[in-house]
Design an enzyme around this catalytic site. Structure first.
Site, PDB file in Angstrom:
ATOM      1  N   GLY A  85      -0.100   0.693   6.316  1.00 63.81           N
ATOM      2  CA  GLY A  85      -0.370  -0.707   6.028  1.00 63.81           C
ATOM      3  C   GLY A  85      -0.439  -1.508   7.311  1.00 63.81           C
ATOM      4  O   GLY A  85       0.100  -1.100   8.351  1.00 63.81           O
ATOM      5  N   THR A  87      -0.838  -5.857   8.881  1.00 66.27           N
ATOM      6  CA  THR A  87      -0.866  -7.298   8.593  1.00 66.27           C
ATOM      7  C   THR A  87      -1.912  -7.942   9.510  1.00 66.27           C
ATOM      8  O   THR A  87      -2.159  -7.456  10.624  1.00 66.27           O
ATOM      9  CB  THR A  87       0.502  -7.958   8.891  1.00 66.27           C
ATOM     10  N   ASP A  89      -2.014 -11.807   9.830  1.00 64.72           N
ATOM     11  CA  ASP A  89      -1.538 -13.075   9.275  1.00 64.72           C
ATOM     12  C   ASP A  89      -2.353 -14.279   9.744  1.00 64.72           C
ATOM     13  O   ASP A  89      -2.716 -14.383  10.918  1.00 64.72           O
ATOM     14  CB  ASP A  89      -0.071 -13.298   9.679  1.00 64.72           C
ATOM     15  N   GLN A 142       4.096 -14.947   0.527  1.00 69.09           N
ATOM     16  CA  GLN A 142       4.626 -15.292   1.857  1.00 69.09           C
ATOM     17  C   GLN A 142       3.646 -16.195   2.586  1.00 69.09           C
ATOM     18  O   GLN A 142       2.437 -15.929   2.597  1.00 69.09           O
ATOM     19  CB  GLN A 142       4.898 -14.013   2.667  1.00 69.09           C
ATOM     20  N   GLY A 144       1.319 -17.680   5.108  1.00 69.69           N
ATOM     21  CA  GLY A 144       0.487 -17.028   6.132  1.00 69.69           C
ATOM     22  C   GLY A 144       0.033 -15.633   5.756  1.00 69.69           C
ATOM     23  O   GLY A 144      -0.560 -14.927   6.575  1.00 69.69           O
ATOM     24  N   TYR A 148      -2.150 -10.207   2.668  1.00 69.08           N
ATOM     25  CA  TYR A 148      -1.130  -9.153   2.533  1.00 69.08           C
ATOM     26  C   TYR A 148      -0.428  -9.252   1.173  1.00 69.08           C
ATOM     27  O   TYR A 148      -0.202  -8.236   0.499  1.00 69.08           O
ATOM     28  CB  TYR A 148      -0.133  -9.309   3.681  1.00 69.08           C
ATOM     29  N   TYR A 180      12.487  -6.869   4.743  1.00 64.65           N
ATOM     30  CA  TYR A 180      12.190  -6.770   6.182  1.00 64.65           C
ATOM     31  C   TYR A 180      12.948  -5.603   6.822  1.00 64.65           C
ATOM     32  O   TYR A 180      14.169  -5.528   6.748  1.00 64.65           O
ATOM     33  CB  TYR A 180      12.504  -8.091   6.875  1.00 64.65           C
TER      34      TYR A 180
HETATM   35  P1  NDP Z   1       4.133   0.307  11.357  1.00 64.57           P
HETATM   36  O1  NDP Z   1       3.179  -0.726  11.848  1.00 64.57           O
HETATM   37  O2  NDP Z   1       5.401   0.545  12.104  1.00 64.57           O
HETATM   38  O3  NDP Z   1       3.371   1.728  11.203  1.00 64.57           O
HETATM   39  C1  NDP Z   1       2.171   1.762  10.505  1.00 64.57           C
HETATM   40  C2  NDP Z   1       1.713   3.175  10.321  1.00 64.57           C
HETATM   41  O4  NDP Z   1       0.510   3.149   9.514  1.00 64.57           O
HETATM   42  C3  NDP Z   1       1.311   3.857  11.628  1.00 64.57           C
HETATM   43  O5  NDP Z   1       1.577   5.249  11.524  1.00 64.57           O
HETATM   44  C4  NDP Z   1      -0.196   3.599  11.685  1.00 64.57           C
HETATM   45  O6  NDP Z   1      -0.894   4.537  12.479  1.00 64.57           O
HETATM   46  C5  NDP Z   1      -0.555   3.769  10.225  1.00 64.57           C
HETATM   47  N1  NDP Z   1      -1.818   3.126   9.872  1.00 64.57           N
HETATM   48  C6  NDP Z   1      -2.144   1.815   9.979  1.00 64.57           C
HETATM   49  N2  NDP Z   1      -3.414   1.607   9.583  1.00 64.57           N
HETATM   50  C7  NDP Z   1      -3.912   2.817   9.208  1.00 64.57           C
HETATM   51  C8  NDP Z   1      -5.154   3.266   8.736  1.00 64.57           C
HETATM   52  N3  NDP Z   1      -6.185   2.413   8.550  1.00 64.57           N
HETATM   53  N4  NDP Z   1      -5.319   4.591   8.471  1.00 64.57           N
HETATM   54  C9  NDP Z   1      -4.296   5.466   8.659  1.00 64.57           C
HETATM   55  N5  NDP Z   1      -3.087   5.099   9.108  1.00 64.57           N
HETATM   56  C10 NDP Z   1      -2.884   3.786   9.394  1.00 64.57           C
HETATM   57  O7  NDP Z   1       4.420  -0.082   9.830  1.00 64.57           O
HETATM   58  P2  NDP Z   1       5.804  -0.134   9.021  1.00 64.57           P
HETATM   59  O8  NDP Z   1       6.511   1.152   9.148  1.00 64.57           O
HETATM   60  O9  NDP Z   1       6.512  -1.383   9.365  1.00 64.57           O
HETATM   61  O10 NDP Z   1       5.254  -0.325   7.519  1.00 64.57           O
HETATM   62  C11 NDP Z   1       4.951   0.784   6.699  1.00 64.57           C
HETATM   63  C12 NDP Z   1       4.580   0.265   5.312  1.00 64.57           C
HETATM   64  O11 NDP Z   1       5.665  -0.502   4.791  1.00 64.57           O
HETATM   65  C13 NDP Z   1       3.376  -0.664   5.315  1.00 64.57           C
HETATM   66  O12 NDP Z   1       2.611  -0.462   4.147  1.00 64.57           O
HETATM   67  C14 NDP Z   1       3.993  -2.042   5.296  1.00 64.57           C
HETATM   68  O13 NDP Z   1       3.129  -2.998   4.726  1.00 64.57           O
HETATM   69  C15 NDP Z   1       5.204  -1.778   4.413  1.00 64.57           C
HETATM   70  N6  NDP Z   1       6.281  -2.736   4.595  1.00 64.57           N
HETATM   71  C16 NDP Z   1       6.886  -2.896   5.816  1.00 64.57           C
HETATM   72  C17 NDP Z   1       7.915  -3.791   5.959  1.00 64.57           C
HETATM   73  C18 NDP Z   1       8.613  -3.984   7.256  1.00 64.57           C
HETATM   74  O14 NDP Z   1       9.463  -4.883   7.301  1.00 64.57           O
HETATM   75  N7  NDP Z   1       8.361  -3.210   8.281  1.00 64.57           N
HETATM   76  C19 NDP Z   1       8.367  -4.610   4.834  1.00 64.57           C
HETATM   77  C20 NDP Z   1       7.682  -4.353   3.596  1.00 64.57           C
HETATM   78  C21 NDP Z   1       6.670  -3.451   3.503  1.00 64.57           C
HETATM   79  P3  NDP Z   1      -1.082   4.275  14.091  1.00 64.57           P
HETATM   80  O15 NDP Z   1       0.268   4.534  14.698  1.00 64.57           O
HETATM   81  O16 NDP Z   1      -2.119   5.235  14.503  1.00 64.57           O
HETATM   82  O17 NDP Z   1      -1.491   2.833  14.242  1.00 64.57           O
END
Ligand code: NDP
Length: 241
Positions: A85, A87, A89, A142, A144, A148, A180
């Site tokens: 995932g 963002t 924003d 949320q 902004g 998302y 978060y």
């Molecule tokens: P990070 O930004 O730390 O890591 C994101 C990961 O997703 C990376 O491995 C990235 O790969 C990969 N990724 C992003 N875009 C793509 C794509 N188009 N195709 C394949 N892989 C992709 O994210 P988080 O660990 O913080 O978040 C993980 C999930 O949890 C997300 O869905 C997020 O929305 C959700 N979430 C997170 C929260 C938080 O507070 N952290 C809160 C609530 C939900 P690469 O390293 O190559 O960029």
């Protein structure tokens, strides 16, 4: 036989913790990343978990990537964690069509892409575990984050509909909605905004990626077959529904 598990966005943050935890529970796990090859390679070296690069927003790339991952893993994916995932924003009155589309494609359409390509084999085998990572901001909205919040709320509806379609085939589909969590994604939030957010978390701190992974591991287990169509909030008490 070890269950085959695929975690999108499994090389960093929450996804990396999920991949480690599924491997530790005996799964044959692999992780997908997008652009950060250096981080992915370091993760692979450290954990021994194979990594694959493709864009989960692109259906054709998912089809090709899944094919090579399944060849490497020796069979079809049985546990799919849609975690990738991003963002982008902005307040709606300033949001560009690109900011809107990128988030919808990466955070929501990705679930369609990956489930559409994996579910046939799960239905044939009569077993599957799909866990979609949503967000507290898809539950409450949320500032902004119209893009998302819409994508993550969409994930919740998608999860319930697919759970209904899949229940009789031994496939469970659940959503996990983290609050978060201390990852790179949250590190991008400005310091003052983060302090305001932390003040709203009754537990008094950010979550740890491992705490989300623990729940995902539970849902992925063979023994969790009666849990489907559910949304699990895991947010330190920040939003209770
Ligand atoms: P990070 O930004 O730390 O890591 C994101 C990961 O997703 C990376 O491995 C990235 O790969 C990969 N990724 C992003 N875009 C793509 C794509 N188009 N195709 C394949 N892989 C992709 O994210 P988080 O660990 O913080 O978040 C993980 C999930 O949890 C997300 O869905 C997020 O929305 C959700 N979430 C997170 C929260 C938080 O507070 N952290 C809160 C609530 C939900 P690469 O390293 O190559 O960029």
């Amino acid at each position: 036989m070890a269950r085959i598990a695929l975690i999108t966005g499994g090389t960093r943050g929450i996804g990396a913790a999920i991949a480690r935890s599924l491997k530790a529970s005996g799964c044959n796990a692999a992780a997908v990343y997008h652009g950060n090859a250096e981080k992915a390679e370091a993760f692979r070296r450290e954990t021994g978990i194979p990594v694959f690069q493709w864009d989960v927003a692109d259906f054709a790339a998912c089809a090709a990537g899944l094919k090579s991952a399944e060849q490497y893993l020796g069979g079809p994916v049985e546990i799919l964690v849609n975690n990738a995932g991003i963002t982008r924003d902005a307040l709606l009155h300033k949001m560009t069509p690109q900011q809107w589309s990128e988030v919808i494609a990466t955070d929501l359409t990705s679930c369609f892409n990956m489930c559409r390509l994996s579910i046939g084999a799960m239905r044939e085998r009569g077993f599957g575990r799909i866990i979609n990572i949503a967000s507290i901001n898809g539950q409450k909205g949320q500032f902004g984050q119209t893009n998302y919040s819409a994508a993550k709320a969409g994930v919740l509806g998608f999860t319930k509909a697919l759970a209904l379609e899949s229940a009789a085939k031994g496939i469970t589909v659940n959503a996990v909605a983290p609050g978060y969590v201390a990852t790179d994604m949250v590190a991008a939030v400005p310091r003052e905004a983060l302090a305001r957010i932390e003040a709203q978390i009754p537990v008094g701190r950010l979550g740890q990626a491992g705490e989300i992974a623990r729940l995902v591991q539970f849902l992925a287990a063979d023994e969790s077959g009666f849990i489907t169509g559910a949304t699990f909030s895991i947010n330190g008490g920040q939003y209770m529904i």
